[in-house]
Design an enzyme around this catalytic site. Structure first.
Site, PDB file in Angstrom:
ATOM      1  N   LEU A   9       1.133  -0.758  -0.004  1.00  0.00           N
ATOM      2  CA  LEU A   9       0.048   0.338   0.020  1.00  0.00           C
ATOM      3  C   LEU A   9       0.500   1.088   0.032  1.00  0.00           C
ATOM      4  O   LEU A   9       1.827   1.641   0.613  1.00  0.00           O
ATOM      5  CB  LEU A   9      -0.758  -0.040   1.513  1.00  0.00           C
ATOM      6  N   VAL A  10       0.910   2.084  -1.130  1.00  0.00           N
ATOM      7  CA  VAL A  10       1.581   3.506  -1.061  1.00  0.00           C
ATOM      8  C   VAL A  10       0.426   4.366  -1.478  1.00  0.00           C
ATOM      9  O   VAL A  10      -0.084   4.631  -2.014  1.00  0.00           O
ATOM     10  CB  VAL A  10       2.444   3.534  -2.192  1.00  0.00           C
ATOM     11  N   GLY A  16       4.477  10.957  -9.186  1.00  0.00           N
ATOM     12  CA  GLY A  16       5.223  11.639  -8.408  1.00  0.00           C
ATOM     13  C   GLY A  16       6.459  10.547  -7.872  1.00  0.00           C
ATOM     14  O   GLY A  16       6.896   9.622  -8.439  1.00  0.00           O
ATOM     15  N   TYR A 155       6.748  21.577   7.665  1.00  0.00           N
ATOM     16  CA  TYR A 155       6.559  20.863   6.961  1.00  0.00           C
ATOM     17  C   TYR A 155       8.091  20.264   7.300  1.00  0.00           C
ATOM     18  O   TYR A 155       7.907  18.703   7.798  1.00  0.00           O
ATOM     19  CB  TYR A 155       7.387  21.355   5.560  1.00  0.00           C
ATOM     20  N   LYS A 159       8.291  16.198   9.481  1.00  0.00           N
ATOM     21  CA  LYS A 159       9.050  15.162   8.678  1.00  0.00           C
ATOM     22  C   LYS A 159      10.528  14.701   9.649  1.00  0.00           C
ATOM     23  O   LYS A 159      10.583  13.619   9.931  1.00  0.00           O
ATOM     24  CB  LYS A 159      10.208  15.958   7.262  1.00  0.00           C
ATOM     25  N   THR A 190      10.349  16.803  -8.780  1.00  0.00           N
ATOM     26  CA  THR A 190       8.898  16.583  -8.217  1.00  0.00           C
ATOM     27  C   THR A 190       7.994  18.055  -8.674  1.00  0.00           C
ATOM     28  O   THR A 190       8.477  19.572  -8.200  1.00  0.00           O
ATOM     29  CB  THR A 190       8.500  15.647  -7.079  1.00  0.00           C
TER      30      THR A 190
END
Length: 251
Positions: A9-10, A16, A155, A159, A190
């Site tokens: 599952l991605v 991208g 962001y 992360k 991307t």
């Protein structure tokens, strides 16, 4: 030799890096669940992978910030493809700009998708992995979470949180035969990198010049590392954060 016919599952796999990861795992013989908030992109990617690699695929739609939608998506994947053996938490968003210009609404959305979403999807598949005494969980974090990134403060925080979440979870679930690792891309070709270039061309060009390998990554560069971490060859590797940055960061 990899165990054949795993279910992967991605998330954020409509385009991208996520689409490249889904294709890499399909090339290794995995059945692929393409999860994305964009239904058309998920359908197109799933169909293209099935045609090219001859594996069974499913397209599922979910905003990973929505726990109910995540649980419904996992149920749909398991009904159509089987229990999830490999989870790749790739879906993420960003809002570029100075932190002092950001809003609480921005923070809530970025944290909701990137950090809480990753935690939510992981929790949705974890009981099954524990019951089967096997599993691979791979987070797509970022070098921004390791060293910080101007214009991406919240962001970067999410992360960094994903990296810490992965390390702590790896300690808890190792006894169940489950590994948890984080892949930390540097500048990658991307749509997000395009946003960085629009935000500050000078910052973008300076970053590219600083990469020892003298190019930005392609999504396939990230996908190859994920393919290894999902494989039997990586069975003794857990709790790690791996930079894929062309040498831009070396920690």
């Amino acid at each position: 030799m990899d165990t054949p016919d795993k279910v992967a599952l991605v998330t954020g796999a409509g385009r991208g890096i996520g689409a490249a990861i889904a294709a890499e795992l399909a090339a290794r013989g995995h059945r692929i669940a393409v999860c994305d908030v964009d239904r058309a992109a998920a359908n197109d990617t799933a169909a293209a992978i099935a045609d090219e690699h001859g594996v069974k695929t499913a397209a599922v739609v979910a905003d990973i910030a929505d726990g109910e939608a995540v649980r419904a998506a996992v149920t749909e994947v398991e009904a159509g493809l089987g229990p999830v053996d490999v989870l790749v938490n790739n879906a993420a968003i960003d809002v570029l700009g100075r932190f002092v210009d950001s809003t609480e609404r921005d923070w809530d959305r970025i944290i909701g998708v990137n950090l809480r979403g990753t935690i939510t999807v992981t929790r949705a598949v974890l009981d099954g992995m524990i019951g089967r005494e096997r599993g691979r969980i791979i987070h797509i974090a970022s070098d921004a979470g390791r060293v910080g990134s101007s214009g991406e403060v919240v962001y970067s925080a999410t992360k960094g949180g994903i990296i810490a979440f992965g390390k702590a979870l790896a300690r808890e679930v190792a006894r169940h035969g489950i590994t948890v690792n984080s892949v930390c891309p540097g500048p990658t070709d991307t749509a997000l990198l395009g946003q960085v270039a629009e935000y500050s061309r000078r910052m973008y060009e300076a970053t590219v010049r600083a990469i020892p390998l003298r190019r930005v990554a392609q999504p396939t560069d990230i996908a190859g590392v994920v393919g290894f971490l999902a494989s039997d060859a990586a069975a003794y590797l857990t709790g790690q954060s791996i930079s894929v940055s062309g040498g831009l960061t070396m920690l």
